[in-house]
Motif scaffolding. Structure first.
Motif, short mmCIF file in Angstrom:
data_model
loop_
_atom_site.label_atom_id
_atom_site.label_comp_id
_atom_site.label_asym_id
_atom_site.label_seq_id
_atom_site.Cartn_x
_atom_site.Cartn_y
_atom_site.Cartn_z
N ILE A 275 -19.64 -18.62 7.46
CA ILE A 275 -19.56 -17.65 8.55
C ILE A 275 -18.35 -16.75 8.36
O ILE A 275 -18.41 -15.53 8.57
CB ILE A 275 -19.54 -18.39 9.90
N ALA A 276 -17.25 -17.33 7.88
CA ALA A 276 -16.04 -16.53 7.61
C ALA A 276 -16.31 -15.52 6.50
O ALA A 276 -15.84 -14.37 6.56
CB ALA A 276 -14.88 -17.44 7.23
N ILE A 277 -17.09 -15.91 5.49
CA ILE A 277 -17.43 -14.99 4.40
C ILE A 277 -18.24 -13.83 4.96
O ILE A 277 -17.97 -12.65 4.68
CB ILE A 277 -18.22 -15.72 3.28
N SER A 278 -19.24 -14.15 5.80
CA SER A 278 -20.06 -13.10 6.40
C SER A 278 -19.19 -12.13 7.20
O SER A 278 -19.33 -10.91 7.08
CB SER A 278 -21.12 -13.75 7.30
N GLN A 279 -18.30 -12.66 8.02
CA GLN A 279 -17.45 -11.80 8.84
C GLN A 279 -16.53 -10.94 8.00
O GLN A 279 -16.27 -9.78 8.31
CB GLN A 279 -16.66 -12.64 9.85
N ALA A 280 -16.03 -11.51 6.91
CA ALA A 280 -15.13 -10.73 6.05
C ALA A 280 -15.88 -9.58 5.39
O ALA A 280 -15.37 -8.46 5.32
CB ALA A 280 -14.53 -11.66 4.98
N ILE A 281 -17.11 -9.83 4.93
CA ILE A 281 -17.86 -8.79 4.23
C ILE A 281 -18.39 -7.75 5.21
O ILE A 281 -18.28 -6.55 4.99
CB ILE A 281 -19.02 -9.43 3.44
N ARG A 282 -18.99 -8.21 6.33
CA ARG A 282 -19.66 -7.27 7.24
C ARG A 282 -18.70 -6.54 8.16
O ARG A 282 -18.92 -5.40 8.52
CB ARG A 282 -20.69 -8.01 8.11
N GLU A 283 -17.64 -7.22 8.61
CA GLU A 283 -16.74 -6.59 9.57
C GLU A 283 -15.38 -6.26 8.97
O GLU A 283 -14.59 -5.55 9.58
CB GLU A 283 -16.53 -7.51 10.78
N GLY A 284 -15.11 -6.83 7.82
CA GLY A 284 -13.83 -6.57 7.20
C GLY A 284 -12.69 -7.42 7.74
O GLY A 284 -11.54 -7.25 7.36
N THR A 285 -13.00 -8.38 8.65
CA THR A 285 -11.93 -9.22 9.20
C THR A 285 -11.53 -10.31 8.22
O THR A 285 -12.39 -11.07 7.77
CB THR A 285 -12.38 -9.94 10.51
N PRO A 286 -10.26 -10.38 7.90
CA PRO A 286 -9.81 -11.50 7.08
C PRO A 286 -9.84 -12.79 7.91
O PRO A 286 -10.25 -12.77 9.07
CB PRO A 286 -8.39 -11.12 6.71
N MET A 287 -9.40 -13.88 7.32
CA MET A 287 -9.44 -15.15 8.05
C MET A 287 -8.32 -15.21 9.09
O MET A 287 -7.19 -15.60 8.79
CB MET A 287 -9.33 -16.32 7.08
N ILE A 288 -8.64 -14.79 10.31
CA ILE A 288 -7.63 -14.83 11.38
C ILE A 288 -8.11 -15.59 12.60
O ILE A 288 -7.35 -15.81 13.53
CB ILE A 288 -7.22 -13.39 11.81
N TYR A 289 -9.34 -16.01 12.62
CA TYR A 289 -9.83 -16.84 13.73
C TYR A 289 -10.40 -18.11 13.16
O TYR A 289 -10.81 -18.16 12.01
CB TYR A 289 -10.94 -16.14 14.51
N ARG A 290 -10.47 -19.13 14.00
CA ARG A 290 -11.27 -20.28 13.63
C ARG A 290 -11.81 -20.95 14.90
O ARG A 290 -11.26 -20.79 15.98
CB ARG A 290 -10.53 -21.26 12.74
N VAL A 291 -12.91 -21.66 14.73
CA VAL A 291 -13.49 -22.40 15.85
C VAL A 291 -13.06 -23.85 15.70
O VAL A 291 -13.10 -24.41 14.61
CB VAL A 291 -15.02 -22.28 15.85
N LEU A 292 -12.59 -24.43 16.79
CA LEU A 292 -12.19 -25.84 16.73
C LEU A 292 -12.63 -26.55 17.99
O LEU A 292 -12.99 -25.92 19.00
CB LEU A 292 -10.69 -25.96 16.52
N THR A 293 -12.62 -27.87 17.94
CA THR A 293 -12.98 -28.69 19.09
C THR A 293 -11.71 -29.30 19.66
O THR A 293 -10.95 -29.93 18.94
CB THR A 293 -13.94 -29.83 18.66
#
Lengths: 441, 317
Positions: A275-293
Motif C-alpha cells: 500500500i505504501a508503494i502504491s501511495q508513493a507512486i500514485r500520490e508521490g507521498t514518501p513513507m510518512i504515515y503508517r497504520v498501527l493497532t
C-alpha cells in the motif's frame, strides 16, 4: 478451500484480536512535538540534512540514507526543527533523533504530486524511486524495500508472496488494511508486477480473518490481473507470518539455513508495504504515515489508527481515551516479539505495527527445567531450545553452533510455553551475542 | 520517569506451568484410583494413599529446608510421587511402608538436586526400595472384595504357567480377559482397573500433557514380544503393572527422553526389558526395573543433534 500451514512446530496463541478487528482505521492528528529517530530501519542510520531552527514541510527529506543498506526519512508534519540530539528510542533505548515542532498548518511540500512516469521507466529507476521514498518493510522487521525488489541477478524469482498472516496477538492493522485499502493493495501489486514479472502471486492470510480472505477473493475475481493471484487461507498458528514459515506454508519451498527467500525464488512483502508503494507512486507521498493497532487491556478505546510517523506515544494514549487501568508494560509491536518501553515519550517508527498496553506481567520466577520437551515440540525452526540454556549456563557458547543457534528466528514460543518459566529466548540471545563478539575479535 | 517494567520479549506466557502439569497427572490418576478403592475397599487403600502423599510432601519440604533449596514442595511434583508410589503398592500393607517408601523416593530425587535433575523416576525408586527391603509385605495381595490374601495372575503364571492362570478364572480365556479388564484380580491398588488407566491416558493425551510415543511403543512392544514368545498377548498387557507403568511412570518428563525418535526407542526398550524380565528372570513382574534401567540410558538417547528446518549438508570439497 484448502487451509495451509507450516511444519514443524508453531501453535495457536489466544489472539485478543476481537478488541479492534471490527474497528475501521481512523486518522489521528499528531501533537505538538514529533521525533524522527535516524535509525528506523535495519541497516545504517540516516544522516540529518536539516538544522535546528529550519522550517520544514510535509514530505520534506530531513535525513538522508547512507548507502544502499539504509533509508531516507521525511517530515510528516510542517513546522520548525527544534533540535537534533539524543532522545529515547523505542528499539535501541537511546538514539539521535530530529525533533520537529508541529505548526499545525500541515503545509505540503509543493513537489509532492503524482510523479508522471508510466511503466516506461526501467526497473532500476523504479527501485531507486522506492529508495528515495524511504519505504521499508512495514511488518516490523523494517528491511529496506528497495533491496527486496532488487533480486540478485543469479536468482530466478518467480513467486511473490503478500504477507497478510498477522499472526501476532492483538494486532489487527493488516487485517483492516486488507479490508479497507484493497484497491491500493492490488494497485501496489500491479506496479511491482509490471517491473518484476512474477509467474504467480500468493496472498497468505490466517483463517481468523475469514472476512478479509473472502473480500480479497471476490476482489480478485472481479478484477483479474495478468498474473494468477491466489488467496491462501492459513491455519491460525503462530508464527505463520514469519518469512520462512510463510514461504513453506504457501509454496512448500524450504529456505536453506542462512539463505534469503531469493534462493527459493520468492519475495515476501507485507500488505502495508504494498500500500505504501502504491501511495508513493500514485500520490508521490514518501513513507510518512503508517497504520498501527493500539490495544491491550488497559486502553479505554483500542483502535486501528493511521498516524504520521514520529507521533509520540503519549498523544496516541490521549487519542484512545486514556487508560482504564494502569499499564505495567508498554509494548511496541506485538506481545510475542515486541519491545518494552520505559516511557510514553517515544515516537512511532516506520516499523511500529502496534502499541500494546498490558496490565499483567509475565511470571519471572525461573525454576528447574523438567524436560517436558515443549520447547522442541513448538519450535518453528526445528531446534532444541533447552540445549542453549544448558550450554549458556556453562558458558559453552561455541557448542551452540552445533545445535544451529543461528537458525533461531526469535519467535519466542519456547519462552512462552516453558512451564518452568525459563526465559529460554534470553539465553539464546546472549549466546548469539557472545558468538558474534567472539567472531569479531 | 515512569515505572513501566522492562523485559525482553515475549511479554505474554502460556498459563500452563510445572504445577499445572503435575496436577494434571494427579487428576489423570483418579479414575484408576477410584477403581482400586472400590475393588479393594477404602480401608485397605485410602489411608495408604493419603499417608504416602503426605509423607512425600513433608519429606520434600524437609529436604528443601535442609539443603537450602527454593521451597517448591507444593508444586505438585511431590504429590505425584507419593500418589504414584501408593498406587503401585499392594492394598492393605502396613502403613509405615508407604511412609518410608515416599521418604526414600524424595531422597533419591533431592540428592541429585531436586526436580529436573533426578536420573531415576522417584516413585519407582521408592517402590524398588520397598520391594527389595520388604519383599514379604510387598508381595502379599488381597483378593478383590475380600480380606483373604491371594496371588497375582502374573505370579501364578511364573509358577504354574498359563493353565494355572486359567484356573483362577474358571478355565475360560474370555472370563480371564474380562475379569482382568475390570480389575477383579490380585494386584497393586492403581494397576488393576484397566478402564480407569485408559481414561487417565486419554486425559493426559487430550490435554497434551504427554505425547503418545512412549505409552504406545511400550504397550505395542509388550504385546508383540509376548506374542512372539508364545504368551497370550492380551493377558500380557492386562496383567501386572505394565499399563500403569507405561502410562504414568515411563512418561515422567524428567527421566524420559525429549525427542520423538528417542521416545520411541525408549518405549521399545522399556517394553522389551519388561517382557524379558517376566519370561527369563526370577521374578514375576518387570515393569519397575524395566523403566529404571531405561532411565539410565535416557541422557544417552537425548544426546542427539536435531537438524533444523532447511538444513543442508555442507559440501566437503
Amino acid at each position: 478451500m484448502k487451509i495451509k500451514t507450516f511444519h514443524p512446530g508453531g501453535m495457536h496463541i489466544p489472539d485478543h484480536k476481537d478488541r479492534t478487528k471490527d474497528k475501521p482505521i481512523v486518522d489521528m492528528a499528531p501533537g505538538k512535538d514529533l521525533l524522527y529517530p535516524l535509525s528506523q530501519h535495519v541497516g545504517i542510520p540516516a544522516e540529518p540534512i536539516v538544522e535546528a531552527g529550519q522550517e520544514v514541510l510535509i514530505g520534506q527529506l530531513i535525513a538522508k540514507a547512507q548507502g544502499d543498506f539504509s533509508s531516507n526519512i521525511h517530515a510528516s508534519v510542517s513546522g520548525i526543527v527544534k533540535d537534533i540530539k539524543e532522545y529515547p528510542h523505542p528499539i535501541s533505548g537511546l538514539g539521535t533523533a530530529i525533533h520537529i515542532e508541529n505548526d499545525f498548518q500541515y503545509s505540503m511540500l509543493p513537489s509532492i504530486k503524482p510523479p508522471c512516469f508510466e511503466s516506461e521507466i526501467n526497473l532500476k529507476a523504479f527501485v531507486s524511486f522506492i529508495q528515495e521514498a524511504g519505504i521499508v518493510g512495514m511488518g516490523g522487521a523494517t528491511f529496506p524495500t528497495h533491496l527486496k525488489l532488487n533480486p540478485p541477478p543469479d536468482s530466478s524469482v518467480d513467486t511473490y508472496i503478500i504477507n497478510g498472516a498477522e499472526c501476532e496477538p492483538y494486532l489487527t492493522c493488516d487485517h483492516r488494511l486488507m479490508l479497507e485499502k484493497t484497491k491500493e493493495l492490488f494497485d501496489g501489486l500491479q506496479i511491482v508486477q509490471s517491473y518484476l514479472r512474477f509467474k504467480k502471486v500468493i496472498v497468505g492470510i490466517e483463517n481468523n480473518k475469514m472476512d478479509a480472505i473472502e473480500h480479497l477473493q471476490n476482489y480478485v475475481q472481479e478484477n483479474p490481473m495478468d498474473v494468477p493471484v491466489e488467496i491462501v487461507p492459513l491455519v491460525k498458528k503462530y508464527p505463520q507470518g514469519a518469512e520462512k514459515n510463510l514461504i513453506f506454508a504457501t509454496t512448500n519451498r524450504i529456505v536453506p539455513v542462512g539463505k534469503l527467500p531469493f534462493s527459493v525464488g520468492c519475495i515476501v512483502q507485507n500488505v502495508g508495504t504494498l500500500i505504501a508503494i502504491s501511495q508513493a507512486i500514485r500520490e508521490g507521498t514518501p513513507m510518512i504515515y503508517r497504520v498501527l493497532t493500539a490495544s491491550g487491556d488497559c486502553l479505554q478505546e483500542p483502535k486501528n489508527i493511521r498516524v504520521p510517523i514520529g507521533t509520540l506515544l503519549s498523544d496516541i494514549v490521549t487519542f484512545c481515551g486514556g487508560f482504564v487501568k494502569d499499564p505495567k508494560e508498554l509494548v511496541f509491536g506485538g506481545p510475542m516479539m515486541g519491545v518494552n518501553q520505559r516511557s510514553q515519550d517515544v515516537p512511532v517508527l516506520k516499523g511500529t505495527s502496534g502499541i500494546i498496553f498490558l496490565s499483567t506481567l509475565e511470571p519471572l520466577h525461573e525454576t528447574s527445567c523438567i524436560r517436558c520437551g515443549r520447547c522442541i515440540e513448538n519450535c518453528p525452526a526445528g531446534l532444541m531450545p533447552y540445549r542453549f540454556v544448558e550450554l549458556a549456563k556453562k558458558n559453552h557458547f561455541e557448542d551452540a553452533n552445533h545445535y544451529f543457534v543461528n537458525s533461531c528466528i526469535e519467535c519466542g514460543l519456547c519462552t512462552y510455553n516453558c512451564p518452568a518459566r525459563i526465559p529460554i529466548l534470553n539465553y539464546i540471545r546472549v549466546t548469539k551475542q557472545e558468538l558474534k563478539r567472539k567472531r569479531s575479535r | 520517569m515512569s515505572n513501566y517494567v522492562i523485559t525482553a520479549s515475549p511479554h505474554i506466557r502460556n498459563k500452563i506451568n510445572t504445577a499445572f502439569l503435575m496436577n494434571m497427572v494427579s487428576i489423570s490418576l483418579l479414575p484408576a484410583t477410584i477403581g482400586g478403592i472400590v475393588i479393594f475397599g477404602w480401608t485397605n487403600t485410602l489411608p495408604l494413599i493419603a499417608l504416602s502423599i503426605i509423607s512425600a510432601v513433608v519429606s520434600e519440604a524437609l529436604f528443601q529446608k535442609l539443603l537450602k533449596l527454593p521451597m517448591s514442595y507444593l508444586d505438585g511434583s511431590a504429590i505425584v510421587t507419593g500418589f504414584l508410589l501408593a498406587l503401585c503398592c499392594p492394598p492393605g500393607i502396613p502403613l509405615w511402608l508407604p511412609v518410608i517408601g515416599s521418604f526414600f523416593a524424595i531422597f533419591s530425587k533431592q540428592v541429585f538436586g531436586g526436580l529436573g535433575h533426578n536420573p531415576f523416576n522417584p516413585a519407582l525408586i521408592g517402590r524398588a526400595f520397598l520391594v527389595l527391603s520388604f519383599p514379604a509385605h510387598m508381595t502379599s495381595w488381597l483378593k478383590p472384595f475380600d480380606v483373604v490374601t491371594t496371588s497375582t495372575p502374573l505370579a501364578v503364571f511364573s509358577e504354574k504357567g498359563m493353565s494355572g492362570v486359567l484356573g483362577l478364572f474358571q478355565g475360560s480365556v474370555s472370563t480371564m480377559h474380562k475379569s482382568m479388564f475390570w480389575g477383579i484380580r490380585g494386584g497393586c491398588i492403581g494397576e488393576v482397573f484397566i478402564l480407569g488407566l485408559l481414561l487417565g491416558l486419554a486425559l493426559l493425551l487430550l490435554t497434551k500433557t504427554i505425547q503418545w510415543y512412549v505409552p504406545v511403543t511400550y504397550m505395542g512392544t509388550v504385546f508383540l514380544v509376548s506374542w512372539m514368545l508364545g504368551m497370550d498377548p492380551i493377558f500380557s498387557i492386562l496383567s501386572g503393572g505394565v499399563m500403569f507403568g507405561a502410562f504414568f511412570m515411563a512418561t515422567d518428563y524428567v527421566t524420559s527422553p525429549m525427542l520423538p525418535q528417542s521416545k520411541i526407542i525408549y518405549g521399545f526398550g522399556c517394553g522389551f526389558i519388561n517382557v524379558m524380565i517376566r519370561f527369563f528372570a526370577n521374578m514375576p513382574e518387570g515393569t519397575t526395573f524395566a523403566i529404571l534401567l531405561m532411565n539410565v540410558i535416557t541422557p544417552m538417547l537425548d544426546n542427539r543433534i536435531k537438524k533444523p528446518v532447511g538444513f543442508v549438508k555442507e559440501k566437503t570439497s
